[in-house]
Design an enzyme around this catalytic site. Sequence first.
Site, PDB file in Angstrom:
ATOM      1  N   TRP A 106      21.024  23.633 -30.525  1.00 50.72           N
ATOM      2  CA  TRP A 106      20.639  22.262 -30.164  1.00 50.72           C
ATOM      3  C   TRP A 106      19.120  22.086 -30.112  1.00 50.72           C
ATOM      4  CZ3 TRP A 106      24.006  18.980 -31.436  1.00 50.72           C
ATOM      5  CH2 TRP A 106      25.356  19.280 -31.325  1.00 50.72           C
ATOM      6  N   ASP A 175      16.364  18.778 -22.492  1.00 49.63           N
ATOM      7  CA  ASP A 175      17.729  18.360 -22.829  1.00 49.63           C
ATOM      8  C   ASP A 175      18.660  19.043 -21.822  1.00 49.63           C
ATOM      9  OD1 ASP A 175      20.270  18.049 -23.852  1.00 49.63           O
ATOM     10  OD2 ASP A 175      19.832  18.883 -25.837  1.00 49.63           O
ATOM     11  N   LYS A 199      29.814  15.376 -21.013  1.00 51.77           N
ATOM     12  CA  LYS A 199      30.159  16.681 -20.433  1.00 51.77           C
ATOM     13  C   LYS A 199      30.210  16.603 -18.900  1.00 51.77           C
ATOM     14  CE  LYS A 199      27.694  18.443 -24.360  1.00 51.77           C
ATOM     15  NZ  LYS A 199      28.787  18.786 -25.274  1.00 51.77           N
TER      16      LYS A 199
END
Length: 369
Positions: A106, A175, A199
């Site tokens: 990511w 992030d 999530k």
Amino acid sequence: KERHEVINFSPGPAKLPCQVLMQAQKDLTNYNGTGVSVMELSHRSQDFNKILTAAENDLRDLLDIPSNYKVLFLQGGGTGQFSAVACNLMNLREGQTADYFVTGCWSAKAAKEAEKFGKVNYVLPKSNKYTSIPDKSEWNLSPDASYVYYCDNETVHGVEFQFIPDTKGVPLVCDMSSNILTRKFDVNKFGVIFAGAQKNIGCAGCTVVIIREDLIGQQMSNTPTVFCYKTQVGNNSLYNTPPTYSIYIMGLVFRWKKEHGGVEAMEDNSKQKSDMIYKIVNNSSGFFVCPVDKKCRSRTNIPFRIGSQDGCDVLEKKFIDEAAEKGMIQLKGHRSVGGIRVSLYNAVTVKETQYLAEFMEDFLAKHRN
Ligand code: PLP
């Protein structure tokens, strides 16, 4: 199957608390006596404004967000923020350079995207293994970075920072898509924090962005308007139609977290759950193999192979199939790393994790040579 017969260990979109779904079910056809579905509320209505304000206030309480930080609820996902961060912050210093820690797929994607908007300096030595975070002595921070970027928890590779990098005053961007609200942290240490909702926050469709006020307003001139922090802050996330339903669900989840002990309780649970799984992995004499350095193992996404370091296809398939028969689903590792991945977000309970732990112990006893 009935809901109570299944334990969903998905990496995202992830399990939501049952209480939230029950409330959502009620509000789906008639929201709070308005005669319309919560999905049908105008984003300019008073009813929606109450939802938006309550969600922001509850998030501020949960994370203790200081008043000099703005909160946005945007579309475009975590991936949208890979671009937005660069467009909005690359201009903070003249050299238009940003430092990126790449510790998994990511942050690698975020860095690649940022290369479209400025110079990217890779802080860590290049690697595609993503199983550790190199020591400070190996970091290469640039002297004139506009910002420093990292991903607190790499969802695919299971690498989680156990510390906040010291950037000597350079704005820090993080992030937190897969571990926000699973532990306490000091928001003051950050310039920008963002997290996709699917999530630990709610359902897919909304991205939370928390921005320090003084960083707003220096976006590049070609920044897309929907991603411009200044425009979105100026319009309280309502420059265009926001993801109204996703914001509503998020608000219910924040309320649920507050009612269940806040971030402190989530942190306790997160530790208990992950300790339980890692203990079995560590005591399995190499039957379950987690490739990640003990110093940076994720509490929310635990990848492991079965049978050997490279995994035994037959055993891994058996594990996934037998777990599914017992109602435990979404345990297959990401296609890029294979094996198993156990995702333990806030809505997965200690009891449910215990059930998986017992299954792992049984599987180990049956299949260990
Ligand atoms: N960042 C992290 C840590 C993620 O786990 C993900 C997706 O799983 C993303 C970013 C991308 O998010 P999205 O799919 O919302 O664009």
